[in-house]
Design a protein around this motif. Sequence first.
Motif, PDB file in Angstrom:
ATOM      1  N   VAL A 230     -64.359  72.947 -58.956  1.00 54.63           N
ATOM      2  CA  VAL A 230     -65.196  73.921 -59.766  1.00 54.63           C
ATOM      3  C   VAL A 230     -65.780  74.581 -58.620  1.00 54.63           C
ATOM      4  O   VAL A 230     -65.829  76.006 -58.830  1.00 54.63           O
ATOM      5  N   LEU A 231     -66.078  75.186 -56.953  1.00 55.88           N
ATOM      6  CA  LEU A 231     -66.092  75.428 -56.402  1.00 55.88           C
ATOM      7  C   LEU A 231     -64.924  76.418 -56.351  1.00 55.88           C
ATOM      8  O   LEU A 231     -65.637  77.744 -56.400  1.00 55.88           O
ATOM      9  N   PHE A 232     -64.215  76.256 -56.177  1.00 55.83           N
ATOM     10  CA  PHE A 232     -62.876  77.599 -56.727  1.00 55.83           C
ATOM     11  C   PHE A 232     -62.773  78.261 -57.173  1.00 55.83           C
ATOM     12  O   PHE A 232     -63.031  79.607 -57.698  1.00 55.83           O
ATOM     13  N   ALA A 233     -62.857  77.725 -58.631  1.00 57.45           N
ATOM     14  CA  ALA A 233     -62.995  78.109 -59.544  1.00 57.45           C
ATOM     15  C   ALA A 233     -64.486  79.304 -60.200  1.00 57.45           C
ATOM     16  O   ALA A 233     -64.430  79.910 -60.582  1.00 57.45           O
ATOM     17  N   LEU A 234     -65.735  78.703 -59.724  1.00 53.31           N
ATOM     18  CA  LEU A 234     -66.525  79.734 -59.456  1.00 53.31           C
ATOM     19  C   LEU A 234     -66.081  80.920 -58.932  1.00 53.31           C
ATOM     20  O   LEU A 234     -66.509  81.934 -59.057  1.00 53.31           O
ATOM     21  N   VAL A 235     -66.029  80.539 -58.025  1.00 47.73           N
ATOM     22  CA  VAL A 235     -66.358  81.439 -56.604  1.00 47.73           C
ATOM     23  C   VAL A 235     -64.837  82.557 -57.139  1.00 47.73           C
ATOM     24  O   VAL A 235     -65.326  83.585 -57.421  1.00 47.73           O
ATOM     25  N   ALA A 236     -63.627  82.122 -57.607  1.00 42.18           N
ATOM     26  CA  ALA A 236     -62.617  83.030 -58.526  1.00 42.18           C
ATOM     27  C   ALA A 236     -63.490  83.809 -59.638  1.00 42.18           C
ATOM     28  O   ALA A 236     -62.673  84.872 -60.019  1.00 42.18           O
ATOM     29  N   GLY A 237     -63.512  83.115 -60.691  1.00 43.97           N
ATOM     30  CA  GLY A 237     -64.228  83.066 -61.515  1.00 43.97           C
ATOM     31  C   GLY A 237     -65.391  84.958 -61.223  1.00 43.97           C
ATOM     32  O   GLY A 237     -64.960  86.175 -61.970  1.00 43.97           O
ATOM     33  N   LEU A 238     -66.311  84.455 -60.315  1.00 46.00           N
ATOM     34  CA  LEU A 238     -67.209  85.715 -60.240  1.00 46.00           C
ATOM     35  C   LEU A 238     -66.379  86.838 -59.207  1.00 46.00           C
ATOM     36  O   LEU A 238     -66.672  87.830 -60.092  1.00 46.00           O
ATOM     37  N   ILE A 239     -65.799  86.788 -58.837  1.00 47.69           N
ATOM     38  CA  ILE A 239     -64.796  88.043 -58.249  1.00 47.69           C
ATOM     39  C   ILE A 239     -64.040  88.870 -59.376  1.00 47.69           C
ATOM     40  O   ILE A 239     -64.020  89.668 -58.826  1.00 47.69           O
ATOM     41  N   LEU A 240     -62.959  87.693 -60.220  1.00 53.35           N
ATOM     42  CA  LEU A 240     -62.766  88.334 -60.843  1.00 53.35           C
ATOM     43  C   LEU A 240     -63.594  89.340 -61.884  1.00 53.35           C
ATOM     44  O   LEU A 240     -63.619  90.224 -62.417  1.00 53.35           O
ATOM     45  N   LEU A 241     -64.849  88.642 -62.216  1.00 54.61           N
ATOM     46  CA  LEU A 241     -65.757  89.772 -63.825  1.00 54.61           C
ATOM     47  C   LEU A 241     -66.081  90.993 -62.514  1.00 54.61           C
ATOM     48  O   LEU A 241     -66.260  91.581 -63.414  1.00 54.61           O
ATOM     49  N   CYS A 242     -67.083  90.291 -61.942  1.00 55.72           N
ATOM     50  CA  CYS A 242     -67.184  91.094 -60.879  1.00 55.72           C
ATOM     51  C   CYS A 242     -66.230  92.756 -60.771  1.00 55.72           C
ATOM     52  O   CYS A 242     -66.250  94.106 -61.060  1.00 55.72           O
ATOM     53  N   ALA A 243     -64.633  92.289 -60.433  1.00 53.42           N
ATOM     54  CA  ALA A 243     -63.646  93.469 -60.679  1.00 53.42           C
ATOM     55  C   ALA A 243     -63.696  93.988 -61.522  1.00 53.42           C
ATOM     56  O   ALA A 243     -63.313  94.704 -62.255  1.00 53.42           O
TER      57      ALA A 243
END
Length: 465
Positions: free
Chosen positions: A85-98
């Motif tokens: 869950v932590l990995f998915a949320l961090v990756a998702g936020l980074i992709l969203l901001c990108a």
Amino acid sequence: MPMASLSRWTMSYFAAALAFLLAAEAFAVTGIGYPAAGLAEPATLVLVHLVAIGWLSLAMAGALLQFVPVLVSRPLAFPRLALPVLFALVAGLILLCAGFAALAGWIEAPLDLLPLGAAFLLTGFSLLGLMLVATLLSARPIALFARFVLTGLACLAVTALSGAAFTTLLSGRGDWLGTVSLLPDGLPFHALLGFGGWLGLIAVGVSYRLFVMFMMAPEPPIRRVRPVLLFASLGLGLAFAGLVTPFAGIEPGAIWIAAALTMLILAGVFYGRDILALHRARRRKALEINMLASIPAFGALGLGLALLPIAIIAHVGDGLIAALVFLVAFGWLGGLTLAQLVKIVSFVTWLETYAPRLGRGAAPRVGDLVAMPRTGWWFLLYYGGVVLGTAALAIAAPTGFRLAMALCLAGTAGIVTELVGIRRLSQIKATDRPPAHERPRLLAARAEERRPVHVETGSIARPRA
């Protein structure tokens, strides 16, 4: 609550959350986002999502993984999902901001990053919801405080789904939505469900139990707490209706938002009454740093909720509304989270380090792990930045806001340093520290061990907390 467990990855959630908060404050200091940019511009969206998802949502998720099992006296369901869950949320936020960066023209990248990031976030929040809902429903009957969390998780689901719809529109792949006007009309309701429901309502529900434990106060009667959930649910229900009514051809306006906020104000009034009653009935008369540092947060909540509906109805302009939203987000949610992190980190560190050693020597108090009064000065710096930032936004002073955020950044950095010191046991004499192999790791608990917790003392095996 006869049993509790240490959530192995809670500290990792907190570390990631604080890193995103520092990043958001640093961006604001450099002039990225509002007020240098418009409220709906990509630069502002980067800043908002770093705070809402990166800081507040990750901190909330980490706290819930630790305390939901305590709320219902059941072990955490599917604990192995915590790290994915932590990995998915961090990756998702980074992709969203990108994706937002690509939308702003900062980088050359496809706008498909926006729905891709939303997909990762949906996955992470869905798995988090699975863990928490399964844990809450394993206890019957469902306690009122658990219903706060369940209602907040429902708001999280709607917020995440509406956010995913927004990303498809921004990426140019939202034809399937037809002519429904979700942007920008749906943004206020999306924000209200996220900040008011997922983050705010759960913070309210969990704080009841934490304050009872940390202040050694009697638990408030259910009949006093029920109106808080009732009025909050009504307000969040109006926000949900405002988000979906465009599909029926109805365009909700400012009055609809003000009505939802009015319901939340009534919930806030009853909540404030209960917190004041807990404070007066507490058995621990000397307030610790987590409660002292929470007092300005409650002041920010009261002022923000009281003025926001008036500002919206009166059409006072973006500046004052942004100032009040900033006051609630950074003053209440941000300040309350930082304040309680000091106690949570010290309490969990004590459980991990000294609970297994009871009977083998003297154990320090939980408060002995915290550097006082130095920690209090960092909070004073942070809240000073919040006050100045609110004033700067209200009078449209971008330079003043950047200076105010520099104060917040310095205060936050100081608090982070103190939290690291707690995990390192820096306030404990070297002779009183356990051997190196028994000391806590910085980012993860050594094991998920079940240990008896006595609610009346808020500690393990009755040491002073």
